[in-house]
Design a protein around this motif. Sequence first.
Motif, short mmCIF file in Angstrom:
data_model
loop_
_atom_site.label_atom_id
_atom_site.label_comp_id
_atom_site.label_asym_id
_atom_site.label_seq_id
_atom_site.Cartn_x
_atom_site.Cartn_y
_atom_site.Cartn_z
N TRP A 39 -4.24 10.95 1.67
CA TRP A 39 -4.64 9.57 1.41
C TRP A 39 -6.16 9.43 1.58
O TRP A 39 -6.84 8.82 0.75
CB TRP A 39 -3.89 8.64 2.36
N ARG A 43 -9.18 8.71 -1.50
CA ARG A 43 -9.98 7.49 -1.48
C ARG A 43 -11.43 7.68 -1.02
O ARG A 43 -12.31 6.93 -1.43
CB ARG A 43 -9.30 6.44 -0.60
N LEU A 73 -3.21 1.71 5.25
CA LEU A 73 -4.23 0.74 4.87
C LEU A 73 -5.62 1.18 5.27
O LEU A 73 -6.61 0.73 4.69
CB LEU A 73 -3.92 -0.61 5.51
N GLU A 92 -8.64 0.76 2.82
CA GLU A 92 -8.28 0.60 1.41
C GLU A 92 -9.10 -0.55 0.83
O GLU A 92 -9.19 -1.62 1.44
CB GLU A 92 -6.79 0.28 1.31
#
Length: 161
Positions: A39, A43, A73, A92
């Motif tokens: 993740w 990002r 998040l 995020e």
Amino acid sequence: MADMLVRLYALPERGPSRLAPDVRIRRALAAERRVVIAWIEERFGAGWAGEAETAFSSTPARIHIAHDRDRILGFACHDVTALGFFGPTGVEAAMRGKGIGEALLIESLLSMRAAGYAYAIIGGVGPATFYARAVGAVEIAGSTPGIYAGMLFPGDLASGT
């Protein structure tokens, strides 16, 4: 980007949470390592993912996550590139401005204080006004370019901690 110094003994008390009711902040578990690292890399890039991998190499892990049920998040690490350093941290994009970054920051800094640190360094800061407001961080004079000078992935860290 300069480094900033935080007095851990003077951290603000946890006030009323701005977080949505289902958002949780907690230390990540080893079993979540691959999911969390993937993740982060997707990002925020390979540099931050590499630092987060280091956070998982200690027990307890030195990485906190924000999640809403099974959806990540945000994250915050400490003691990865250097002892006494906070970061990297990221939220995020669609969830920014909802108190998640501040909650992750404070939880990580409280963990550092519980480990015996009196001060923390936030390395290569991007949003200096955020850190000054949230935890009273002050710029460390002469700290640019800092510990990240000459890295193999300079663009990866350019957005700040």
